[in-house]
Scaffold this motif. Structure first.
Motif, PDB file in Angstrom:
ATOM      1  N   THR B 253       0.841  -1.194   0.000  1.00 29.16           N
ATOM      2  CA  THR B 253       0.000   0.000   0.000  1.00 29.16           C
ATOM      3  C   THR B 253       0.877   1.245   0.000  1.00 29.16           C
ATOM      4  N   LEU B 254       0.265   2.369  -0.381  1.00 28.20           N
ATOM      5  CA  LEU B 254       0.975   3.647  -0.378  1.00 28.20           C
ATOM      6  C   LEU B 254       1.463   3.966   1.034  1.00 28.20           C
ATOM      7  N   GLU B 255       0.616   3.720   2.040  1.00 32.18           N
ATOM      8  CA  GLU B 255       1.008   4.072   3.411  1.00 32.18           C
ATOM      9  C   GLU B 255       2.138   3.180   3.919  1.00 32.18           C
ATOM     10  N   ALA B 256       2.180   1.936   3.451  1.00 38.55           N
ATOM     11  CA  ALA B 256       3.294   1.059   3.837  1.00 38.55           C
ATOM     12  C   ALA B 256       4.592   1.533   3.185  1.00 38.55           C
ATOM     13  N   ALA B 257       4.505   1.991   1.929  1.00 43.07           N
ATOM     14  CA  ALA B 257       5.692   2.502   1.244  1.00 43.07           C
ATOM     15  C   ALA B 257       6.200   3.765   1.948  1.00 43.07           C
ATOM     16  N   ILE B 258       5.278   4.610   2.382  1.00 45.91           N
ATOM     17  CA  ILE B 258       5.651   5.823   3.129  1.00 45.91           C
ATOM     18  C   ILE B 258       6.339   5.426   4.440  1.00 45.91           C
ATOM     19  N   GLY B 259       5.781   4.428   5.117  1.00 48.30           N
ATOM     20  CA  GLY B 259       6.376   3.965   6.370  1.00 48.30           C
ATOM     21  C   GLY B 259       7.817   3.527   6.169  1.00 48.30           C
ATOM     22  N   ARG B 260       8.062   2.825   5.065  1.00 47.19           N
ATOM     23  CA  ARG B 260       9.418   2.351   4.813  1.00 47.19           C
ATOM     24  C   ARG B 260      10.391   3.507   4.584  1.00 47.19           C
ATOM     25  N   LEU B 261       9.921   4.540   3.838  1.00 46.54           N
ATOM     26  CA  LEU B 261      10.772   5.711   3.610  1.00 46.54           C
ATOM     27  C   LEU B 261      11.066   6.433   4.922  1.00 46.54           C
ATOM     28  N   LEU B 262      10.054   6.555   5.779  1.00 46.37           N
ATOM     29  CA  LEU B 262      10.253   7.253   7.052  1.00 46.37           C
ATOM     30  C   LEU B 262      11.250   6.494   7.927  1.00 46.37           C
ATOM     31  N   LEU B 263      11.087   5.159   7.971  1.00 50.62           N
ATOM     32  CA  LEU B 263      12.012   4.343   8.772  1.00 50.62           C
ATOM     33  C   LEU B 263      13.440   4.459   8.243  1.00 50.62           C
ATOM     34  N   ALA B 264      13.572   4.394   6.907  1.00 48.19           N
ATOM     35  CA  ALA B 264      14.911   4.445   6.304  1.00 48.19           C
ATOM     36  C   ALA B 264      15.590   5.775   6.611  1.00 48.19           C
ATOM     37  N   ARG B 265      14.789   6.833   6.688  1.00 47.40           N
ATOM     38  CA  ARG B 265      15.385   8.158   6.922  1.00 47.40           C
ATOM     39  C   ARG B 265      15.313   8.539   8.385  1.00 47.40           C
ATOM     40  N   ASN B 266      14.770   7.645   9.208  1.00 45.63           N
ATOM     41  CA  ASN B 266      14.697   7.894  10.648  1.00 45.63           C
ATOM     42  C   ASN B 266      13.929   9.186  10.955  1.00 45.63           C
ATOM     43  N   LEU B 267      12.776   9.342  10.309  1.00 45.14           N
ATOM     44  CA  LEU B 267      11.951  10.539  10.490  1.00 45.14           C
ATOM     45  C   LEU B 267      10.652  10.180  11.210  1.00 45.14           C
ATOM     46  N   THR B 268      10.139  11.124  11.995  1.00 46.33           N
ATOM     47  CA  THR B 268       8.817  10.945  12.612  1.00 46.33           C
ATOM     48  C   THR B 268       7.796  11.789  11.856  1.00 46.33           C
ATOM     49  N   ILE B 269       6.518  11.421  11.977  1.00 46.95           N
ATOM     50  CA  ILE B 269       5.477  12.115  11.221  1.00 46.95           C
ATOM     51  C   ILE B 269       4.222  12.319  12.064  1.00 46.95           C
ATOM     52  N   GLY B 270       3.481  13.361  11.719  1.00 48.52           N
ATOM     53  CA  GLY B 270       2.168  13.616  12.291  1.00 48.52           C
ATOM     54  C   GLY B 270       1.299  14.309  11.251  1.00 48.52           C
ATOM     55  N   THR B 271       0.011  14.448  11.534  1.00 48.94           N
ATOM     56  CA  THR B 271      -0.865  15.108  10.565  1.00 48.94           C
ATOM     57  C   THR B 271      -1.730  16.167  11.256  1.00 48.94           C
TER      58      THR B 271
END
Lengths: 432, 432
Positions: B253-271
């Protein structure tokens, strides 16, 4: 009969047949079979031959688009031994649509106005492909576009009224009662003798969907007057037996019923969500006009946010953990203050697949409701996998919310409903 | 062939056929027809007779439960001129299941172990009703339970491997490329010559779903070695042409792909969400393990919450309105600070059906992305009704988020992508 290779290979799920079946059932017609067939002419013809042997009416969707794999009307013209002719009113309708969107009209678009010479054209108010009604040696065939909203409009505008008139179907009455918070089999137990005592012309159907059960009473004409009135007279017993689970006596959603209660009581609402991650807020705001009562939410996934934004005490988190009734109560109360709302609900849980602690297993969810005079909490253990655990947690907290709003609405007195807790998720059916 | 009145009247949508069609297509079998029939014995028999005339294999689901309207195996036994016999291993399996759940076993449950004498039993690892494999005068019939996860398990464990072996189907290879942000027809235009130049044994399918298009390459054996390697060698050109829209080269899914990018870059997210009401947060948290990067969200439906919780300036709201790029930029920036996250996205819009202002029509949505070094915003006008407008807004802001995370990931340089804005929603297909 639905036409298209995309259906056979599961690229599109056939929801058209489900809609047609629902509507035909409502007017009292029996559905004999649903067939999905390929885009090949010989296979469409074979399916038409078989369908006419088992049914008086064959409804067909799909294959009416402008591209070369859209064969339906060519196949039908050949099947009925006729040819395609230009239908002037349809051509003008197609031209109007293209003018309105200011798009160039191609020859393939103009061909949308070609129909088999033996059909009656059914005007498609919302698209370029017309419906077609054929009567051939005692069998009715109706061809409609496969685009769901165009098919639905044609069914409602033309096909259903014509079928009712043609078959002199006696008027059928429907009453719908929407419930949430108790599984199908438990509901059935509570109303078993009521159901057994229904008159022969009134049938009850249980239509379970996710975390809710729709009860549909269908009354067919028995020659006596005032069928609807006699059906309505059956409801008081139902309300007495399962009234606490009934959230509407018409087709609607749980969140819409909650919206109506909030509006009636002039209350505002917000949510504080951990495991549901915003789903409760999303459902509440899916109702048109929800901005009149919904102010906002704090999705507090990280414990920092629970403390900073919702004022959950560090001591509470340390002593009871993030997934606890103590924490979720503070979340709901904090959301009330922070968002300036009258009522707040909160969720915290271990959605899974990982995250279990020494004392809490995966699937543990805690829910709370707070309205300033009281805070009510619940703890459940679910076991349906991450996505369904989240869905059930959202459905459960909305069910708790509605029951509280409805109880207070009626009597001004809050009736504790702890006893219900144990049955809410004990239904063995995966559809609660 | 799916069996059950609930399918004919649309109380249940037939997703079993879609799954079976997908899986049969993947191993290279042609699906000839899907039929849904009633629970009546004579109609099941008529459908079996017709099915065996058009197909070598007939897969059947439904009607294997323990209640009296579950007729399938009785009908099959009579159809094949045989009788039901006890299958000992199945009886032991059923007994084990009841012991495990500590439930009393009734006679109807014991009857689950009765099967027609001429069948081969297919072990159902996840339920009490076994699968049954019949070979009758050159036609294979397979009966499976209607419960989707039981049917899926039987298909995967038994039916698909047996069919592959039986028909000596040449190995088929699949590659999947997931895209978001560009409609099917626009993608097709960009890769038209690449698609036309594909070898004869490699086919491309466009599988659009909501706001995303899955491209599936299916390679069939051409007698040459290393089919998969040759298919993988086709991907570089695809990446060059439409790489910015590709979010994965596998089913995800798109959200799973986003999760992988965030983990790889060690970034946190909120909305920070207004019109999407929590849906973006819900999608981000639907990914298992998302608590590693998702901290929380502010759903700010009311303007008070936008000001108090997100720090949107009163002057911005007064001058530009709540639905404006100026406001949504301040929302995203406010969410970054307030939630203590590296990256935040924000939405504000008029979902409809009411809420239009003098300057903004229903369907206007504004989206923003902020990461501390830059804030990017977009404005679109959607026209699909409240529910779909909300879904599209969520899908669009996730698409924007992924593109930004991926671009920065590659080069460290942010490429402005304003030019893409105009095409994102111009696809004429309702499935973008």
């Amino acid at each position: 009969m639905t036409i298209g290779d995309e259906l056979l290979y599961g690229q599109v799920i056939d929801t058209n047949s489900a809609f047609m079946g629902q509507e035909l059932g409502k007017i009292g017609l029996r559905v004999r079979q649903i067939s999905s067939v390929s885009d090949r002419a010989d296979e469409i013809v074979a399916a038409l031959d078989q369908a006419r042997q088992r049914a008086q009416v064959v409804l067909i969707t799909g294959g009416l688009g402008p591209t070369k794999d859209d064969l339906t009307k060519h196949v039908l013209a050949r099947y009925f031994g006729t040819e395609l002719v230009l239908h002037e009113p349809t051509l003008r309708h197609v031209e109007e649509i293209f003018q309105r969107f200011n798009r160039p009209m191609l020859d393939v678009n103009r061909q949308q106005a070609l129909v088999p010479a033996n059909c009656e054209v059914l005007h498609n108010a919302v698209g370029t492909a017309p419906g077609m009604w054929f009567s051939d040696q005692g069998t009715i065939f109706v061809s409609m576009p496969g685009v769901p909203f165009e098919m639905k409009r044609l069914m409602t505008d033309h096909v259903l009224p014509r079928l009712q008139a043609l078959f002199h179907i006696a008027p059928i009455e429907h009453l719908v009662v929407m419930t949430a918070g108790l599984g199908e089999s438990f509901l059935a137990q509570k109303i078993e003798d009521w159901e057994d005592a229904l008159p022969a012309n009134i049938k009850l159907a249980y239509l379970p969907s996710f975390g809710a059960v729709r009860l549909r009473l269908t009354g067919s004409d028995d020659g006596q007057p005032n069928l609807r009135g006699r059906m309505l007279a059956l409801l008081p017993v139902l309300r007495e037996r399962i009234g606490e689970y009934i959230f509407a006596e018409e087709e609607t959603t749980l969140e819409a019923a909650i919206g109506r209660l909030l509006l009636a009581r002039n209350l505002t609402i917000g949510t504080a969500e951990s495991c549901t991650g915003g789903l409760v807020a999303h459902r509440l705001t899916s109702v048109a006009g929800s901005s009149a009562y919904f102010r906002g939410s704090i999705v507090a996934y990280h414990n920092d946010i629970k403390q900073e934004e919702l004022g959950v005490q560090a001591a509470t988190l340390a002593q009871f953990g993030a997934v606890s009734e103590a924490t979720v109560r503070e979340m709901a109360e904090g959301a009330r203050r922070r968002l300036g709302v009258d009522v707040a609900v909160a969720t915290s849980g271990i959605a899974g697949p990982t995250g279990a602690t020494d004392t809490k297993q995966v699937g543990t969810v805690c829910l709370a409701y707070a309205d300033g005079t009281q805070t009510i909490s619940r703890e459940y253990v679910l076991d349906r996998g991450r996505a369904l655990n989240v869905e059930y947690a959202a459905q459960s907290v909305l069910t708790l919310l509605r029951q509280q709003l409805a109880q207070e609405n009626k009597s001004g007195v809050v009736i504790a409903s702890e006893a219900k807790q144990s049955v809410l998720f004990s239904a063995p059916n995966p559809i609660m």
